[in-house]
Enzyme design. Structure first.
Site, PDB file in Angstrom:
ATOM      1  CG  ASP A  27     -63.621  28.612 -52.568  1.00 51.85           C
ATOM      2  OD1 ASP A  27     -62.469  28.188 -52.439  1.00 51.85           O
ATOM      3  OD2 ASP A  27     -63.979  29.749 -52.193  1.00 51.85           O
ATOM      4  CG  HIS A  34     -60.058  29.700 -50.074  1.00 51.28           C
ATOM      5  ND1 HIS A  34     -61.242  30.012 -50.693  1.00 51.28           N
ATOM      6  CD2 HIS A  34     -59.522  30.884 -49.679  1.00 51.28           C
ATOM      7  CE1 HIS A  34     -61.416  31.332 -50.693  1.00 51.28           C
ATOM      8  NE2 HIS A  34     -60.381  31.887 -50.075  1.00 51.28           N
ATOM      9  CG  ASN A  72     -57.936  39.640 -50.403  1.00 53.76           C
ATOM     10  OD1 ASN A  72     -59.053  40.104 -50.166  1.00 53.76           O
ATOM     11  ND2 ASN A  72     -57.581  38.439 -49.994  1.00 53.76           N
ATOM     12  CB  SER A 110     -61.754  34.809 -49.503  1.00 53.29           C
ATOM     13  OG  SER A 110     -61.265  34.905 -50.808  1.00 53.29           O
TER      14      SER A 110
END
Length: 624
Positions: free
Chosen positions: A181, A227, A319, A400
């Site tokens: 990530d 994130h 998404n 996520s």
């Protein structure tokens, strides 16, 4: 009141609520200079406007046998002149930068050369786009109690997957989860130096293993975005520490791998290298909450590489809110995850399609169904948006956020001894909460509690039967010696049954963290639940050789061997384990386990034969 004003008001209310929900000692808590701020002040309440950068390089994926020297000979043979510096980007991938016309010429000349598996533009993947979330009508919810983390009651998503039920069987001991990530800031780097940024306070400093930064090419995977830290929190946030929130596999360890910049973008080469790094350095699970690029043969091979090494690869579906599972979730070997909201229905933003594996809670920050004053996103501790000087407990939404639920639950299963990705997938599939539309939910909504109970029940039940069968066969074959029940075999025979059963329970339940010692893991790639030293007849043989002279121990030695044989046979029949050093996973592992189980059975027969011989001497002594 217009929509913008309403959204602003909603953010302010959420900020106030998040501050009020903190305990007094949390409101001023700081770690390495991180100051706690509200959701509104964090920057996460405002959608990002960053655009994916244009690629200015290509990535050449070479056969694993190709060295830099061999590549140089191929380049010279093809007549290709490299105007710019090129570098091996971990593994056997070469990144070449330059102007578009030059790169197109390089691609044309390299394609088809021996050892060149693919040549492609080194495009950027990214964090999935966010939606401008607004509060809507309230609705009913269920309350969640325990553990003692004060904001756990707002983590409705853990109640949805029956997490507390799973904790009775596993907390993730001995498992390594790679978070590929924007990074996760560790307490210290492998060389003992301090990380570039400060770590959030609700992550246990001891729950890290060394990772890597494929953006800056160093060993500091610090997260300047937030994130990756949020994702890691869902997987392994410190739990039962009296502050903040909880995590799923809170005794697992995080391997932070930074493949996305602090702006949230990363190249094919960086992500593929991150995947291979995780697979080569002991990760059991990979979590990738990223994607959106086109098909990449380089990345597809990296995902397959990890899967072939026995790594469970959980990836966010995307998404887009449309019927298209994004890459890398759509690659073979990846387990694609869609998202449901707090009402249990497919979230409005979630991508979906035929490649889906399973669904998990990913939140919906437009609503507050449980009326706790916090938008119903997935709540975790992270830094402010691209602001590593502050931290807080922020609700995020997206696939996520759904994906680390699956990764965390998979970690619970690995901790129970189920390390083969196919077996993990089967247990998750058989224990889902059913949904009708496969293209939206995959096999259904993931359930941690039932999955952990099935893993426990399958191993214990089958292992007991296998151990009992081995002991019975040996007993019957030796019964021809006509030993009476008054001989030492009586109580020892009972011990055989008890210890045979206990051996299986021992290896199913005992903390891998306890047995994951230097003795077991002294060679690279070895962990307790995969070690060929443990998953073989080596340990029973050593015990037998060192204690055979003690005749009174023969019954217990037989019991240990039969119990060990039962444990190995159950894992072989269930297809649970990916054994280190055995190529691939599946058939070869099962063959190893069956052969080792038979060897343990034979060792048990040796011990029992000595027991019967001793019993016969005992009887002869009684007659005289």
């Amino acid at each position: 009141m217009n929509k913008i004003a309403f959204a602003t008001l909603a953010s302010l209310l959420a900020s106030l609520s998040l501050t009020l929900h903190a305990t007094p000692n949390e409101r001023n808590i700081s770690t390495d200079g991180l100051r706690r701020v509200s959701y509104h002040a964090s920057g996460w309440a405002i959608p990002s406007s960053d655009e994916v950068p244009e690629s200015k390089s290509i990535v050449v994926d070479l056969d694993d046998s190709i060295t830099p020297e061999v590549f140089e000979k191929l380049r010279a043979r093809s007549g290709l002149s490299l105007k710019t510096t090129f570098a091996f980007d971990g593994g056997n991938r070469v990144v070449i930068s330059g102007e578009p016309d030059y790169l197109n010429d390089v691609m044309a000349k390299l394609r088809g050369l021996p050892g060149v598996e693919s040549v492609e533009h080194n495009v950027f993947y990214s964090l999935f786009s966010e939606n401008d979330a607004r509060l809507e009508a309230d609705g009913p919810s269920a309350t969640v109690e325990k553990p003692n983390d004060p904001m756990y009651k707002s983590q409705w998503h853990f109640d949805m997957v029956k997490l507390e039920q799973a904790w009775k069987h596993s907390q993730g001991e001995g498992v390594v989860v790679a978070v590929i990530d924007t990074g996760v800031t560790p307490p210290k780097l492998e060389n003992g130096k301090k990380a570039r940024l400060g770590m959030v306070p609700d992550l246990d400093p001891s729950r890290f293993v060394p990772g890597y930064n494929f953006i800056d090419r160093n060993n500091d995977p610090s997260d300047g975005n937030g994130h990756g830290t949020h994702v890691a929190g869902t997987i392994a946030q410190t739990t039962y520490n009296g502050i903040g929130v909880a995590g799923i596999a809170y005794k697992a360890k995080i391997m932070p791998i930074k493949v996305l910049s602090d702006r949230g973008f990363g190249s094919v080469a960086a992500i593929a290298s991150g995947i291979r790094f995780a697979a080569d350095n002991g990760a059991h699970i990979i979590n990738m909450s990223l994607g959106g690029g086109s098909y990449s043969p380089t990345m597809a091979r990296a995902v397959k590489y990890a899967y072939d090494k026995g790594v469970f690869v959980a990836v966010a579906a995307g998404n887009g809110g449309r019927e298209k599972v994004e890459f890398p979730a759509a690659y073979p070997g990846a387990y694609a995850v869609s998202s449901v909201g707090p009402d249990g229905k497919l979230a409005f933003y979630s991508s979906y399609g035929k490649e889906l594996f399973i669904a998990a809670p990913g939140g919906d920050t437009r609503v507050d169904l449980n009326k706790d004053g916090i938008p119903d996103g997935v709540l975790q501790n992270t830094i402010g948006r691209s602001n590593p000087k502050v931290h807080g407990y922020f609700p995020f939404q997206g696939t996520s956020m759904a994906t680390p639920h699956v990764a965390g639950i998979a970690a619970l299963l690995v901790s129970q001894g189920v390390s083969d990705p196919d077996r993990i997938a089967k247990i998750l599939v058989k224990t889902v909460e059913s949904r009708e539309a496969f293209n939206k939910y995959g096999h259904g909504l993931v359930q941690a509690g039932p999955a952990a109970e099935k893993a426990q029940g399958d191993a214990s039940g089958l292992g007991f039967l296998a151990a009992l069968s081995f002991a019975s066969i040996a007993f019957i074959r030796n019964r021809r010696r006509r030993v009476t029940v008054y001989s030492p075999l009586g109580p020892v025979g009972l011990g055989v049954m008890v210890l045979s059963t206990g051996a299986l329970g021992f290896f199913s339940n005992l903390s891998c963290a306890v047995l994951t010692s230097p003795m077991v893991e002294w060679l690279p790639g070895l962990t307790f639940e995969r070690s060929p030293l443990v998953l073989s007849a080596v340990i029973p043989a050593l015990v037998l050789l060192t204690t055979l002279q003690f005749k009174r121990a023969n019954g217990w030695l037989a019991a240990l061997c039969f119990g060990w044989a039962g444990m190995l046979m159950s894992k072989a029949l269930l297809g649970e384990v990916n054994v280190s050093w055995i190529p691939g996973h599946g058939g070869f592992d099962q063959a190893w386990l069956i052969a080792s189980s038979i060897a343990c059975f034979e060792l048990g027969r040796i011990a029992m034969r000595r027991l019967f011989n001793g019993s016969r001497s005992y009887q002869n002594g009684l007659r005289t």
